[in-house]
Structures are given as C-alpha cells and as structure tokens.
Design a protein around this motif. Structure first.
Motif, PDB file in Angstrom:
ATOM      1  N   GLU A  47      10.215  21.284 -35.363  1.00 14.87           N
ATOM      2  CA  GLU A  47       9.953  22.295 -34.349  1.00 14.87           C
ATOM      3  C   GLU A  47      10.452  21.810 -32.987  1.00 14.87           C
ATOM      4  OE1 GLU A  47       8.716  25.338 -34.917  1.00 14.87           O
ATOM      5  OE2 GLU A  47       8.789  24.781 -37.048  1.00 14.87           O
ATOM      6  N   PRO A  48      10.848  22.723 -32.112  1.00 14.46           N
ATOM      7  CA  PRO A  48      11.249  22.312 -30.756  1.00 14.46           C
ATOM      8  C   PRO A  48      10.087  21.632 -30.037  1.00 14.46           C
ATOM      9  CG  PRO A  48      11.885  24.595 -31.199  1.00 14.46           C
ATOM     10  CD  PRO A  48      10.985  24.177 -32.314  1.00 14.46           C
ATOM     11  N   PHE A  49      10.375  20.568 -29.280  1.00 13.35           N
ATOM     12  CA  PHE A  49       9.317  19.913 -28.513  1.00 13.35           C
ATOM     13  C   PHE A  49       9.876  19.288 -27.245  1.00 13.35           C
ATOM     14  CE2 PHE A  49      10.684  16.492 -31.478  1.00 13.35           C
ATOM     15  CZ  PHE A  49      10.974  15.474 -30.583  1.00 13.35           C
ATOM     16  N   PHE A  50       9.026  19.241 -26.236  1.00 16.01           N
ATOM     17  CA  PHE A  50       9.249  18.483 -25.012  1.00 16.01           C
ATOM     18  C   PHE A  50       7.997  17.630 -24.785  1.00 16.01           C
ATOM     19  CE2 PHE A  50      12.338  21.783 -24.118  1.00 16.01           C
ATOM     20  CZ  PHE A  50      13.321  21.136 -23.378  1.00 16.01           C
ATOM     21  N   HIS A  51       8.179  16.342 -24.536  1.00 13.61           N
ATOM     22  CA  HIS A  51       7.073  15.466 -24.170  1.00 13.61           C
ATOM     23  C   HIS A  51       7.411  14.823 -22.831  1.00 13.61           C
ATOM     24  CE1 HIS A  51       5.000  15.691 -28.044  1.00 13.61           C
ATOM     25  NE2 HIS A  51       6.193  15.638 -28.599  1.00 13.61           N
ATOM     26  N   TYR A  52       6.388  14.637 -22.010  1.00 13.30           N
ATOM     27  CA  TYR A  52       6.590  14.034 -20.696  1.00 13.30           C
ATOM     28  C   TYR A  52       5.659  12.837 -20.524  1.00 13.30           C
ATOM     29  CZ  TYR A  52       6.244  13.210 -15.703  1.00 13.30           C
ATOM     30  OH  TYR A  52       6.228  12.608 -14.477  1.00 13.30           O
ATOM     31  N   TYR A  53       6.200  11.764 -19.926  1.00 10.57           N
ATOM     32  CA  TYR A  53       5.411  10.584 -19.595  1.00 10.57           C
ATOM     33  C   TYR A  53       5.806  10.106 -18.209  1.00 10.57           C
ATOM     34  CZ  TYR A  53       5.072  10.583 -24.690  1.00 10.57           C
ATOM     35  OH  TYR A  53       4.880  10.965 -25.990  1.00 10.57           O
ATOM     36  N   THR A  54       4.859   9.517 -17.496  1.00 10.75           N
ATOM     37  CA  THR A  54       5.216   8.899 -16.219  1.00 10.75           C
ATOM     38  C   THR A  54       5.962   7.601 -16.489  1.00 10.75           C
ATOM     39  OG1 THR A  54       3.075   7.792 -16.109  1.00 10.75           O
ATOM     40  CG2 THR A  54       3.279   9.923 -14.997  1.00 10.75           C
ATOM     41  N   LEU A  55       6.750   7.181 -15.533  1.00 11.27           N
ATOM     42  CA  LEU A  55       7.580   5.988 -15.677  1.00 11.27           C
ATOM     43  C   LEU A  55       6.809   4.754 -15.236  1.00 11.27           C
ATOM     44  CD1 LEU A  55      10.340   4.801 -16.324  1.00 11.27           C
ATOM     45  CD2 LEU A  55      11.060   5.367 -14.005  1.00 11.27           C
ATOM     46  N   ASP A  56       6.660   3.784 -16.133  1.00  5.81           N
ATOM     47  CA  ASP A  56       5.902   2.585 -15.779  1.00  5.81           C
ATOM     48  C   ASP A  56       6.851   1.462 -15.360  1.00  5.81           C
ATOM     49  OD1 ASP A  56       6.950   1.432 -18.052  1.00  5.81           O
ATOM     50  OD2 ASP A  56       5.047   1.231 -19.093  1.00  5.81           O
ATOM     51  N   PRO A  57       6.314   0.403 -14.716  1.00  5.80           N
ATOM     52  CA  PRO A  57       7.174  -0.664 -14.178  1.00  5.80           C
ATOM     53  C   PRO A  57       8.013  -1.378 -15.227  1.00  5.80           C
ATOM     54  CG  PRO A  57       4.991  -0.760 -13.193  1.00  5.80           C
ATOM     55  CD  PRO A  57       4.912   0.248 -14.295  1.00  5.80           C
ATOM     56  N   GLU A  58       7.498  -1.515 -16.456  1.00  7.74           N
ATOM     57  CA  GLU A  58       8.264  -2.222 -17.489  1.00  7.74           C
ATOM     58  C   GLU A  58       9.569  -1.493 -17.798  1.00  7.74           C
ATOM     59  OE1 GLU A  58       7.895  -3.817 -22.119  1.00  7.74           O
ATOM     60  OE2 GLU A  58       6.310  -2.569 -21.253  1.00  7.74           O
TER      61      GLU A  58
END
Length: 322
Positions: A153-164
């Motif tokens: 199925e179509p999907f979009f996931h979002y995460y904040t960018l961490d220092p690593e």
C-alpha cells in the motif's frame, strides 16, 4: 521561465536529471548535474549501485516554480528515504542547518507531486533502494524496519532528524568533491543511515507516523513547515495561518500533527531550540547574536530555555558567553 514540471519517476531519477539539464542548458555526465543560471541553480551528485540502489546529494536555489510529478513504473517497487535541510552556510564550514525537513520514508507505489521551495536555498539527501537490497543485508532476520517497508500500500512516514544521522550526512557531503573516495563514502554512509534507522525502530527510539490525510492537505502541511521555519524570529500565528489555508485552527493542528507528530507551536519551538544548539556549538556568533537571530527576547531567555531543554548551560559547549 516561470513554471517547470519534472515528469519522471523515483525508480530512475537519472532520466529526469538528463532532461532537466537539457531544458535549463546545464550539464549531466551521469554523476554530476550542474545548472547555474538566472532561472535555476541546481547541483547534484548521484551514484548508482547494485539492484538500482542510488544515493544522491542535491543543492538547489530556484527562481522558477518547480514541481515534480512521480510517473508510476509498473513492477518496480522502490523505497525512498529523503533527508532534507535548508539554509545558508555560516563562516564555520562545519555548521549546516539540517533540521528543517527531517526524514521522509515513502514508497513508489503511488502518484504524488512535490513542490520545491521557491527562492530558498534547499538541500537534501536521497537514498533509493529496492526490497531486494534490504533482503540482501537482512540475512533472513525480520525486523520492525522490514515490516514498515514491506507494504504494497502507498505510505509516507516522517521522523525528526537526530544528531547521529546528521553526522553521517555531514561526512557524506565533506567528501563530495573527492573523486577518489566519494562513491564509496556515499554508499558507506547510506548503509550507516539505514542501519541507524533500523536499530532505532527496533529499540522503539523512533515513533512511526504513517501519514493518512488528503494529498492536498499533505502538500499544504509540507509547504507550511517551510513557511513557519523560514524565520525563527517570527513565531507562527495560528489565526493568520488558519485564514490563509481556509481551515479551522483545530483542523490545521490536526493535519500538521498527522505529518510532523507535534502541533504547530510545539514543532516550531522544538526546531528553534535544536537550531539554537547547532548555532551555539558550531557557529562563531556570540550568544547575544544568536538570541537576536532566533527571536529570543534576550540572551537570558535563550540561556534559560537551553538549560531547561538540555540540562546544561550553553556556555558549557563553547568558549565564551557573550
């Protein structure tokens, strides 16, 4: 040229690079794209690896309204990881602003449009790979990352960018002009990013947010994010944004939270304090200058907010206070 639409597909972006180079009188040699004129400044370094895997760094400033339309390619299922950031470089070459866009993960099984920022310096990293590449490195061990991506199925996931992960991107960009090592380095850092995402998901250090709102609302929220983070001296006014987008404040916050996991004001404050940390640690500016640049009422306000967030004073990670 006022408007330009790129009709290509996320599976074979090099075809689109060749066309845009031709249309804007630039050059594309299969690795580097260079366009530098009054309409568009676009610089891309892109490498292709096994099973169609591609890793690229893109840097753009456009006086043309650019949109990308994904043309579906049957029987080709690829995963895209797009890590975006924007803003100018400071005098300290180690300082870059990566925090604006965060990390988007999506698949190519869907039609979608991307509207690129207009008259704003934008940069991003893309990692494209097939599920076969993922299976090659998995060694038959199933993980939460695999379950996330193995979805028809179509999907979009979002995460904040961490220092690593930000550190891996910095390492990638530092070698971009080194023709001897850059292809290997791009590949190695891309694998580091995949491994980091996989480990963080397995340890529940990242909260998955599968975006399920109307495509028009999704596009509005992406553009809104750029708008509210463009100038940290101007906190977002929800009443003004509500009128501008033609939706209630509750719907505005609900749609924004569906994409970015936080209401608008919390998102703004979170990114402002992260930007504060970057500027304190990496820039040559005094805390007073940083407070002015980021909209704090005075340097004491900056220091109190910083210590509340990180547990230590900003002076502890740099040489001078003023």
């Amino acid at each position: 040229m006022k408007k330009y639409q790129i009709i290509s597909n996320e599976v074979a972006p090099h075809e689109g690079y060749a066309k845009i180079a031709s249309d804007f009188e630039g050059t594309w040699d299969g690795v580097r794209l260079n366009i530098d004129n009054d309409y568009l400044k676009l610089f891309i370094t892109s490498f292709e690896y096994m099973n169609g895997m591609q890793v690229a760094h893109l840097n753009m400033y456009s006086n043309t309204e650019l949109t990308f339309k994904n043309a579906l390619k049957e029987n080709k299922k690829f995963i895209i990881i797009r890590i975006g950031y924007s803003g100018a470089y400071s005098d300290n070459k180690d300082y870059r602003r990566f925090n604006h866009d965060g990390i988007f993960i999506y698949n190519t099984n869907q039609p979608f449009n991307i509207e690129y920022p207009y008259q704003v310096n934008s940069q991003w990293i893309t990692i494209r790979f097939s599920l076969e590449v993922l299976e090659f490195f998995d060694q038959g061990i199933e993980s939460k990352f695999d379950k996330l991506l193995n979805n028809d199925e179509p999907f979009f996931h979002y995460y904040t960018l961490d220092p690593e992960i930000e550190g891996y991107i910095n390492e990638m960009i530092k070698v971009e002009d080194n023709k001897i090592t850059r292809k290997i380095s791009f590949f190695a850092r891309a694998l580091d990013i995949l491994a980091s995402l996989k480990e963080k998901l397995e340890k529940d250090q990242l909260t998955s947010s599968n975006i399920k709102i109307h495509p028009d609302d999704f596009n509005s929220m992406v553009l809104l994010k750029d708008q509210i983070l463009f100038d940290f001296t101007q906190p977002p006014n929800l009443n003004d944004l509500s009128r501008e987008l033609g939706m209630s404040i509750s719907k505005l916050n609900r749609n924004f939270k569906a994409v970015y996991q936080l209401p608008i004001l919390q998102y703004f404050n979170q990114h402002r304090i992260e930007e504060t940390y970057r500027m304190v640690k990496y820039s040559d500016k005094s805390l007073t200058e940083i407070a002015d640049d980021l909209g704090y009422s005075h340097v004491g306000h900056l220091s109190r907010t910083f210590k509340k967030q990180f547990g230590f004073a900003p002076s502890s990670i740099r040489g001078t206070l003023y």
